[in-house]
Enzyme design. Structure first.
Site, short mmCIF file in Angstrom:
data_model
loop_
_atom_site.label_atom_id
_atom_site.label_comp_id
_atom_site.label_asym_id
_atom_site.label_seq_id
_atom_site.Cartn_x
_atom_site.Cartn_y
_atom_site.Cartn_z
N ALA A 14 10.48 -2.49 -7.43
CA ALA A 14 10.56 -3.72 -6.55
C ALA A 14 10.48 -2.68 -5.08
O ALA A 14 9.79 -3.31 -4.05
CB ALA A 14 11.66 -4.23 -6.48
N GLY A 102 1.31 -2.39 -14.60
CA GLY A 102 0.30 -1.75 -13.75
C GLY A 102 0.72 -0.36 -13.90
O GLY A 102 -0.17 0.63 -13.44
N THR A 104 0.73 3.64 -14.57
CA THR A 104 -0.54 4.11 -15.42
C THR A 104 0.50 5.42 -16.27
O THR A 104 1.67 5.53 -16.08
CB THR A 104 -1.17 4.79 -14.44
N HIS A 158 -6.74 10.46 -5.11
CA HIS A 158 -5.50 9.59 -4.94
C HIS A 158 -4.56 10.34 -3.88
O HIS A 158 -4.62 11.44 -3.61
CB HIS A 158 -4.97 9.42 -6.24
N LYS A 162 0.95 10.63 -6.34
CA LYS A 162 0.75 10.15 -7.56
C LYS A 162 1.04 11.29 -8.38
O LYS A 162 0.67 12.36 -8.28
CB LYS A 162 -0.64 9.85 -7.49
N THR A 169 -7.57 5.07 -14.49
CA THR A 169 -8.86 4.36 -14.47
C THR A 169 -9.86 5.40 -14.67
O THR A 169 -10.83 4.99 -15.26
CB THR A 169 -9.08 3.93 -12.86
P1 NAP Z 1 6.21 4.31 -6.12
O1 NAP Z 1 5.94 4.10 -4.79
O2 NAP Z 1 6.75 5.84 -6.49
O3 NAP Z 1 7.22 3.31 -6.94
C1 NAP Z 1 7.75 3.25 -7.99
C2 NAP Z 1 9.25 2.82 -7.81
O4 NAP Z 1 9.91 2.62 -9.06
C3 NAP Z 1 10.05 3.48 -6.88
O5 NAP Z 1 10.86 2.61 -6.14
C4 NAP Z 1 10.98 4.23 -8.06
O6 NAP Z 1 12.15 4.51 -7.42
C5 NAP Z 1 11.23 2.86 -9.11
N1 NAP Z 1 11.88 3.40 -10.27
C6 NAP Z 1 12.05 4.49 -10.77
N2 NAP Z 1 12.62 4.34 -11.84
C7 NAP Z 1 12.77 2.81 -12.04
C8 NAP Z 1 13.22 2.42 -13.18
N3 NAP Z 1 13.83 2.87 -14.26
N4 NAP Z 1 13.48 0.85 -12.89
C9 NAP Z 1 12.82 0.27 -11.78
N5 NAP Z 1 12.27 0.91 -10.92
C10 NAP Z 1 12.38 2.35 -11.04
O7 NAP Z 1 4.96 4.16 -6.88
P2 NAP Z 1 3.62 3.34 -6.52
O8 NAP Z 1 2.59 3.91 -6.08
O9 NAP Z 1 3.90 2.00 -6.23
O10 NAP Z 1 2.98 3.32 -8.20
C11 NAP Z 1 3.62 2.82 -9.35
C12 NAP Z 1 2.95 3.12 -10.52
O11 NAP Z 1 1.58 2.22 -10.27
C13 NAP Z 1 2.28 4.38 -10.85
O12 NAP Z 1 2.33 4.78 -12.29
C14 NAP Z 1 0.75 4.40 -10.24
O13 NAP Z 1 0.10 5.17 -11.09
C15 NAP Z 1 0.62 2.84 -10.70
N6 NAP Z 1 -0.52 2.03 -9.99
C16 NAP Z 1 -1.50 1.31 -10.42
C17 NAP Z 1 -2.36 0.56 -10.04
C18 NAP Z 1 -2.95 -0.29 -10.99
O14 NAP Z 1 -4.13 -0.71 -10.39
N7 NAP Z 1 -2.75 -0.64 -12.11
C19 NAP Z 1 -2.45 0.47 -8.68
C20 NAP Z 1 -1.65 1.53 -7.90
C21 NAP Z 1 -0.46 2.03 -8.74
P3 NAP Z 1 12.25 6.02 -7.05
O15 NAP Z 1 11.26 6.38 -6.08
O16 NAP Z 1 13.69 6.02 -6.23
O17 NAP Z 1 12.17 6.97 -8.28
#
Ligand code: NAP
Length: 269
Positions: A14, A102, A104, A158, A162, A169
């Site tokens: 979140a 979402g 990956t 990216h 990442k 994708t």
């Molecule tokens: P991000 O900013 O690092 O967000 C991930 C969040 O999840 C962080 O707040 C992280 O905390 C938290 N987290 C870690 N362990 C957790 C747990 N056990 N339970 C709940 N939350 C936890 O990453 P993002 O850029 O949002 O991307 C997240 C994922 O989505 C990646 O795999 C990315 O490749 C993917 N993505 C997919 C799409 C799509 O269209 N499908 C688009 C963009 C991104 P900490 O940072 O404190 O560890």
């Protein structure tokens, strides 16, 4: 006429970049209601405030089992990381909550396991490496082009935070292109690398190159080489808002099937 009850959604990850965008989207969508927010820090803070909108009365919490059993959500949206997503989704399915993933980096084995668990529970699940409609079109066009120009290289770019490479994708593009062309080795049969990794990763003879730099969001380019010509297809996600119509559609549709569906291209009309 009575209004239909909003779909009850929990967001995992979140406080992350995508999680905050999803929470902003839910706050603006009348048929969706945020009922839980899971992350590993900033616990107790209001999810709306963390996402930069008005307070939503939903605190960040770190125990998915507690959140699912007390808030009784319909759908879990997970944007965490390849390790966390497995536990979150296992617990969601065990509680009868439909996952929309979402995150990956999922393997085919993990997707098959989720499919089996969803079918046992009689619920739907969904995962998608790219929720952008433009990226879905890129996949369709690339699959068409590969029938005529089967020599292909994929470049994905990216942001530098990442973790996984290549992007989900890029892998999906490679899978779809592989379905459309005869498998073959590309380039010179005696080619060699003077520096390890110079030619990128390979998938059924195709090369995939991953760029990580600050400034990028999510960008994919597919190059098709032919005699005397090169065709380039490129899609750029310039902001994370690009992914929200796809996430919203998946939340709205995921409870209309049983088992697991992979890929936005399979749910857009
Ligand atoms: P991000 O900013 O690092 O967000 C991930 C969040 O999840 C962080 O707040 C992280 O905390 C938290 N987290 C870690 N362990 C957790 C747990 N056990 N339970 C709940 N939350 C936890 O990453 P993002 O850029 O949002 O991307 C997240 C994922 O989505 C990646 O795999 C990315 O490749 C993917 N993505 C997919 C799409 C799509 O269209 N499908 C688009 C963009 C991104 P900490 O940072 O404190 O560890």
């Amino acid at each position: 006429m009575a209004e239909s009850t909003p779909i009850r959604v929990v967001v995992a990850g979140a406080k992350g970049r995508m999680g905050r965008e999803v929470i902003r989207m839910i706050a603006q969508t009348s048929d969706l209601a945020l009922v839980g927010a899971i992350d590993v820090s900033r616990l107790g803070e209001d999810a709306g405030v963390v996402a930069g909108v008005a307070p939503l009365g939903v605190p960040l919490e770190d125990d998915p089992q507690y959140v699912f059993s007390t808030r009784k959500p319909d759908v879990l949206v997970d944007f965490t990381n390849p390790q966390a997503v497995i536990r979150n989704v296992d617990i969601a399915i065990a509680n009868g909550v439909s996952p929309v993933i979402g995150t990956t980096g999922l393997t085919n084995d993990e997707i098959q396991r989720f499919d089996h668990a969803c079918r046992q529970q009689g619920i739907g699940g969904f995962a998608c490496p790219n929720f952008s409609l433009g990226a879905v079109l890129l996949m369709r066009f690339a699959q068409q082009a590969a029938r005529y120009l089967p020599d292909v290289e994929i470049i994905e770019m990216h942001h530098d935070q990442k973790r996984d490479a290549p992007s989900g994708t890029a892998l999906r593009l490679a899978e779809l292109i592989a379905e459309a062309r005869q498998p073959h080795l590309q380039g010179h049969p005696d080619a060699f690398e003077k520096l390890d990794g110079a030619r990128g990763a390979t998938y059924e003879g195709m090369h995939i190159h991953s760029v990580r730099l600050p400034g990028y969001v999510a960008h994919h380019e597919v190059l098709f080489g032919g005699h005397g010509q090169v065709l380039s297809l490129r899609h750029d996600s310039l902001s994370r808002e690009d992914f929200m119509p796809g996430v919203r559609l998946a939340i709205q549709k995921v409870r209309s099937w049983i088992g697991f569906v992979y890929g936005l291209e399979n749910i857009v009309d």
